[in-house]
Design a protein around this motif. Structure first.
Motif, PDB file in Angstrom:
ATOM      1  N   LEU A  24     -26.038   6.921  27.134  1.00 44.89           N
ATOM      2  CA  LEU A  24     -25.049   5.834  27.121  1.00 44.89           C
ATOM      3  C   LEU A  24     -23.708   6.376  26.630  1.00 44.89           C
ATOM      4  N   LEU A  25     -22.694   6.265  27.496  1.00 49.66           N
ATOM      5  CA  LEU A  25     -21.360   6.750  27.155  1.00 49.66           C
ATOM      6  C   LEU A  25     -20.475   5.605  26.668  1.00 49.66           C
ATOM      7  N   LEU A  26     -19.539   5.930  25.795  1.00 53.82           N
ATOM      8  CA  LEU A  26     -18.465   5.005  25.423  1.00 53.82           C
ATOM      9  C   LEU A  26     -17.253   5.351  26.280  1.00 53.82           C
ATOM     10  N   VAL A  27     -16.782   4.404  27.059  1.00 54.03           N
ATOM     11  CA  VAL A  27     -15.661   4.643  27.964  1.00 54.03           C
ATOM     12  C   VAL A  27     -14.518   3.711  27.584  1.00 54.03           C
ATOM     13  N   ALA A  28     -13.342   4.298  27.277  1.00 57.33           N
ATOM     14  CA  ALA A  28     -12.161   3.502  26.919  1.00 57.33           C
ATOM     15  C   ALA A  28     -11.391   3.158  28.186  1.00 57.33           C
ATOM     16  N   GLU A  29     -11.251   1.858  28.465  1.00 58.62           N
ATOM     17  CA  GLU A  29     -10.524   1.411  29.655  1.00 58.62           C
ATOM     18  C   GLU A  29      -9.055   1.833  29.575  1.00 58.62           C
ATOM     19  N   MET A  30      -8.489   2.254  30.723  1.00 59.04           N
ATOM     20  CA  MET A  30      -7.088   2.668  30.767  1.00 59.04           C
ATOM     21  C   MET A  30      -6.248   1.591  31.452  1.00 59.04           C
TER      22      MET A  30
END
Lengths: 96, 96, 96, 96, 96
Positions: A24-30
């Motif tokens: 499970l990755l943490l992805v920061a929305e751009m």
């Protein structure tokens, strides 16, 4: 789908059984503003079948799109967000 | 999916019959800014089958992902958000 | 559905196999304020079967609406956003 | 699901036929900040089968969760938000 | 569902074939604050089978709710937002 940056990973021992083998990755929305790209602050937790790494720009699909990325046509996947592309480049401001 | 912190529980006597046996948690969504993690202010009501406790950092799945966490492949679950992981740690700022 | 403006394109070599032949556009969502239209900053990644170009105003459908735009009635499409209209004009402030 | 407060009701003569017999409530979403609970300003229109009243704190389910609250397992309900619980109390700040 | 105000219409010659005969409205979402109702700035593109006009307050359904408003039980509609009610009045601040 959204574009985001991988900022980390999350792990756990207590989890739904069918998440057992999933990274499970943490992805920061751009977001995009006149002076370039910034993180919106919103962080999505997404599965990853493409081996994306820290700092990569990725495209994340949601809902049944994400479930179809995990297992095409399946109806019982419990994932609702999945990395479907590791971005090489783009023509928008602030590439990739 | 999102990452959040358990901030409480909600109870009721008047509820949809099929929610009768379910514990409903209040989960505060977390965001990331340059100086660490903060609550976004958004609060999600989620079911919990992992016995998460007050203050725990959790991952919440939505939509049919949540329904599949409750009952795999089921089509008539009325839940739209469910805790699918109690987080032990992460590599992002402000762990866990 | 939302209305947005095409601000770029995104490409990749590492991607989910069934995205292989698809063009992915970056679409900036538009909002309306008393002094006209502005970008919200939110950027959606959408497939495009209408050959929309840079700067075009488009309508984007989400979820199974997007999947039905890609392949009517299909259940295993992994796309969750798709351009369904290239806007010629509108009666709202800031046309098209 | 979200937690909100019933702030009103909405009525109409021109509506989709299958909404004819349904009460539609206006529910103001609640957020949590360090000094207590506030309305986010976002207002959801939800059906109600629990006879919630003005000022009640309620839990609202969305999507097929809401449709299953209206008619379990049904596939043709046009509702996308439904009150599934009238809250008696909670352990979060600003109860109930 | 949300409540909004019709602020315009959008038209196109290049569009997904199954959108050919549909009128697409621009609906500005309404929020509530202590001093009354305001537009949030968010604009939804919705189909309309109720002949709503400029300035009307409407209720918009999303997802399969919208698809069921277009064609009950159908699985291949590409619409994800549809006007399901033209509001006559409400008991909330700033009626209708």
């Amino acid at each position: 789908m959204i574009r985001g940056r991988v900022i980390g990973e999350v792990w756990a021992t207590r989890k739904a059984p069918r998440l057992a083998a999933k990274k499970l990755l943490l992805v920061a929305e751009m977001r995009v503003s006149p002076d370039g790209e910034h993180a919106t602050g919103r962080v999505v937790v997404a599965t990853d079948t493409l081996d994306a790494g820290q700092g990569d720009t990725v495209v994340v699909a949601f809902g049944s799109g994400a479930r179809n990325a995990e297992a095409p046509g399946s109806r019982d996947v419990l994932v609702d967000a999945s990395v479907v592309q590791v971005v090489d480049g783009s023509t928008s401001p602030g590439s990739p």
